[in-house]
Design an enzyme around this catalytic site. Structure first.
Site, PDB file in Angstrom:
ATOM      1  N   ALA A 184      24.172  26.595 129.507  1.00 39.64           N
ATOM      2  CA  ALA A 184      25.593  26.953 129.463  1.00 39.64           C
ATOM      3  C   ALA A 184      26.010  26.969 128.001  1.00 39.64           C
ATOM      4  CB  ALA A 184      26.402  25.925 130.248  1.00 39.64           C
TER       5      ALA A 184
ATOM      6  N   GLY B 228      21.495  25.081 132.067  1.00 35.20           N
ATOM      7  CA  GLY B 228      21.915  26.103 133.034  1.00 35.20           C
ATOM      8  C   GLY B 228      20.880  27.211 133.207  1.00 35.20           C
TER       9      GLY B 228
ATOM     10  N   GLU C 203      18.441  25.845 135.641  1.00 37.89           N
ATOM     11  CA  GLU C 203      19.153  25.818 136.934  1.00 37.89           C
ATOM     12  C   GLU C 203      19.243  27.216 137.535  1.00 37.89           C
ATOM     13  OE1 GLU C 203      22.431  23.726 134.977  1.00 37.89           O
ATOM     14  OE2 GLU C 203      22.307  22.199 136.546  1.00 37.89           O
TER      15      GLU C 203
ATOM     16  N   GLU D 214      20.620  18.063 129.175  1.00 33.65           N
ATOM     17  CA  GLU D 214      22.029  17.659 129.219  1.00 33.65           C
ATOM     18  C   GLU D 214      22.289  16.234 128.754  1.00 33.65           C
ATOM     19  OE1 GLU D 214      20.562  19.528 131.515  1.00 33.65           O
ATOM     20  OE2 GLU D 214      21.910  21.134 132.133  1.00 33.65           O
TER      21      GLU D 214
HETATM   22  N1  CO8 Z   1      25.175  27.446 123.871  1.00 28.96           N
HETATM   23  C1  CO8 Z   1      25.725  28.135 122.845  1.00 28.96           C
HETATM   24  N2  CO8 Z   1      24.987  28.655 121.843  1.00 28.96           N
HETATM   25  C2  CO8 Z   1      23.654  28.478 121.895  1.00 28.96           C
HETATM   26  C3  CO8 Z   1      23.021  27.765 122.925  1.00 28.96           C
HETATM   27  C4  CO8 Z   1      23.857  27.231 123.966  1.00 28.96           C
HETATM   28  N3  CO8 Z   1      23.349  26.578 125.007  1.00 28.96           N
HETATM   29  N4  CO8 Z   1      21.700  27.731 122.676  1.00 28.96           N
HETATM   30  C5  CO8 Z   1      21.504  28.406 121.537  1.00 28.96           C
HETATM   31  N5  CO8 Z   1      22.679  28.860 121.048  1.00 28.96           N
HETATM   32  C6  CO8 Z   1      22.925  29.621 119.829  1.00 28.96           C
HETATM   33  C7  CO8 Z   1      22.798  28.727 118.582  1.00 28.96           C
HETATM   34  O1  CO8 Z   1      24.006  28.054 118.357  1.00 28.96           O
HETATM   35  C8  CO8 Z   1      22.481  29.754 117.531  1.00 28.96           C
HETATM   36  O2  CO8 Z   1      23.665  30.413 117.160  1.00 28.96           O
HETATM   37  P1  CO8 Z   1      23.966  30.745 115.601  1.00 28.96           P
HETATM   38  O3  CO8 Z   1      22.852  31.685 115.210  1.00 28.96           O
HETATM   39  O4  CO8 Z   1      25.315  31.387 115.632  1.00 28.96           O
HETATM   40  O5  CO8 Z   1      23.892  29.457 114.867  1.00 28.96           O
HETATM   41  C9  CO8 Z   1      21.621  30.787 118.266  1.00 28.96           C
HETATM   42  O6  CO8 Z   1      21.880  30.572 119.670  1.00 28.96           O
HETATM   43  C10 CO8 Z   1      20.135  30.572 118.033  1.00 28.96           C
HETATM   44  O7  CO8 Z   1      19.825  29.230 118.368  1.00 28.96           O
HETATM   45  P2  CO8 Z   1      19.047  28.239 117.351  1.00 28.96           P
HETATM   46  O8  CO8 Z   1      19.309  28.609 115.947  1.00 28.96           O
HETATM   47  O9  CO8 Z   1      19.376  26.833 117.769  1.00 28.96           O
HETATM   48  O10 CO8 Z   1      17.550  28.621 117.713  1.00 28.96           O
HETATM   49  P3  CO8 Z   1      16.255  27.678 117.585  1.00 28.96           P
HETATM   50  O11 CO8 Z   1      15.083  28.563 117.790  1.00 28.96           O
HETATM   51  O12 CO8 Z   1      16.325  26.856 116.355  1.00 28.96           O
HETATM   52  O13 CO8 Z   1      16.362  26.650 118.833  1.00 28.96           O
HETATM   53  C11 CO8 Z   1      16.776  26.060 121.114  1.00 28.96           C
HETATM   54  C12 CO8 Z   1      16.299  27.138 120.126  1.00 28.96           C
HETATM   55  C13 CO8 Z   1      15.783  24.890 121.118  1.00 28.96           C
HETATM   56  C14 CO8 Z   1      16.829  26.677 122.497  1.00 28.96           C
HETATM   57  C15 CO8 Z   1      18.170  25.556 120.687  1.00 28.96           C
HETATM   58  O14 CO8 Z   1      19.022  26.700 120.490  1.00 28.96           O
HETATM   59  C16 CO8 Z   1      18.838  24.663 121.645  1.00 28.96           C
HETATM   60  O15 CO8 Z   1      18.484  23.494 121.744  1.00 28.96           O
HETATM   61  N6  CO8 Z   1      19.844  25.175 122.414  1.00 28.96           N
HETATM   62  C17 CO8 Z   1      20.628  24.386 123.301  1.00 28.96           C
HETATM   63  C18 CO8 Z   1      19.847  24.065 124.553  1.00 28.96           C
HETATM   64  C19 CO8 Z   1      20.673  23.178 125.459  1.00 28.96           C
HETATM   65  O16 CO8 Z   1      20.982  22.055 125.155  1.00 28.96           O
HETATM   66  N7  CO8 Z   1      21.021  23.708 126.656  1.00 28.96           N
HETATM   67  C20 CO8 Z   1      21.783  23.003 127.649  1.00 28.96           C
HETATM   68  C21 CO8 Z   1      23.224  23.295 127.507  1.00 28.96           C
HETATM   69  S1  CO8 Z   1      24.222  22.332 128.608  1.00 28.96           S
HETATM   70  C22 CO8 Z   1      24.044  23.096 130.099  1.00 28.96           C
HETATM   71  O17 CO8 Z   1      23.364  24.076 130.246  1.00 28.96           O
HETATM   72  C23 CO8 Z   1      24.772  22.476 131.229  1.00 28.96           C
HETATM   73  C24 CO8 Z   1      24.806  23.423 132.433  1.00 28.96           C
HETATM   74  C25 CO8 Z   1      25.845  23.018 133.405  1.00 28.96           C
HETATM   75  C26 CO8 Z   1      27.229  23.140 132.839  1.00 28.96           C
HETATM   76  C27 CO8 Z   1      28.228  22.646 133.773  1.00 28.96           C
HETATM   77  C28 CO8 Z   1      29.611  22.652 133.125  1.00 28.96           C
HETATM   78  C29 CO8 Z   1      30.543  21.760 133.751  1.00 28.96           C
END
Ligand code: CO8
Length: 261
Positions: free
Chosen positions: A67, A112, A115, A135
């Site tokens: 998400a 997400g 999921e 998460e």
């Molecule tokens: N949300 C928003 N932006 C994201 C997300 C995300 N989940 N993942 C990546 N991005 C963005 C980064 O911010 C970045 O943007 P920018 O270039 O503007 O800085 C771009 O995508 C590229 O990402 P990275 O530079 O971080 O790329 P890397 O190769 O260094 O890393 C990863 C890749 C490991 C995938 C890393 O991006 C990461 O850890 N992402 C987050 C993963 C995460 O924690 N996901 C879980 C999110 S919480 C969730 O899904 C809950 C679901 C249920 C919600 C219910 C709500 C009530």
């Protein structure tokens, strides 16, 4: 068909191909993308010409990286609950549309994204795919069904380990624990998903869809009720032209020619 900004959709000979398309944010699920996916699923569910759906992510890095964290960062508890329920309803819809859905997991499937993959019927992973529920590292719990679908899919013990550690696992490990059905080389991911879709499409579609309904209904109930439901859908098959064709082809020692009626 409506045109969407964050979700690409094409149909090709009975296959509906959904590509989640926010590559700059690694296809993270924001409200706009989820709203579009919701509308698209309604359209697909009504479209008899689509027999199998494939979902993948755009770009070569991510299926869905979760998400959208930026969008969630400052929401209130009530907004969080509403967002969770919204995503859950869409994933339930995905899980229960009549057509089988194959997730072609081309990269990160986190939070997400994992999921979403779990709400699909079948998961094929590229050898570059990575899975996880990160998460608890963000101070939240999975909110789009992860605490429920993960243990149902891989068992309670393994699910709890992944949920509590927030560990990211590779495709090999995902295959070993039963999170994905198979692994293929990244360049063969979509062709493999399409081959599988074609194999399913060669069968009697009403029967395939009733199998899906029977498994989904049964998994949410006790064995006795599930088996009773199976008896009902088994009986229903005998109302179809495809049952007559399938059985007469077998008796006549020829290949069936299904009309999907
Ligand atoms: N949300 C928003 N932006 C994201 C997300 C995300 N989940 N993942 C990546 N991005 C963005 C980064 O911010 C970045 O943007 P920018 O270039 O503007 O800085 C771009 O995508 C590229 O990402 P990275 O530079 O971080 O790329 P890397 O190769 O260094 O890393 C990863 C890749 C490991 C995938 C890393 O991006 C990461 O850890 N992402 C987050 C993963 C995460 O924690 N996901 C879980 C999110 S919480 C969730 O899904 C809950 C679901 C249920 C919600 C219910 C709500 C009530």
């Amino acid at each position: 068909m409506t045109t969407y900004n964050n979700v690409l959709y094409q149909t090709d000979n009975g296959i509906g191909m959904i590509t989640l398309n926010r590559p700059k944010a690694l296809n993270a699920l924001n409200s706009e993308l989820l709203t579009e996916l919701n509308g698209l699923l309604d359209e697909i569910a009504q479209d008899d010409s689509v027999k199998v759906v494939i979902i993948t992510g755009s770009g070569d890095k991510a299926f869905v990286a979760g998400a959208d964290i930026a969008e969630m960062q400052n929401i209130s508890p009530l907004e969080g609950r509403a967002f969770g329920k919204f995503g859950q309803a869409i994933f339930n819809k995905l899980e229960n549309i009549p057509q089988p859905v194959i997730a072609a997991v081309n990269g990160f499937a986190l939070g997400g994204g994992c999921e979403l993959a779990m709400a699909c019927d079948i998961r094929i992973a590229s050898d570059k795919a990575k899975f996880g529920q990160p998460e608890v590292g963000l101070g939240i719990v999975p909110g789009f069904g992860g605490t429920q679908r993960l243990p149902r899919l891989i068992g309670k013990g393994r699910a709890k380990e992944l949920l509590y550690t927030a560990d990211m696992i590779n495709a090999e490990e995902a295959y070993r624990i039963g999170l994905v059905n198979r692994i293929v080389a990244a360049e063969e991911l979509l062709s493999t998903a399409k081959e599988l879709a074609e194999k399913i499409m060669a069968r009697a579609q009403a029967a395939v869809q009733l199998c899906k309904a029977a498994v989904n209904t049964g998994m949410d109930t006790d064995l006795e009720s599930g088996i009773a439901y199976e008896a009902e859908v088994f009986g229903l098959c005998f109302a179809s032209a495809d049952q007559k064709e399938g059985m007469s082809a077998f008796i006549g020692k020829r290949k069936p020619n299904f009309s999907n009626k």
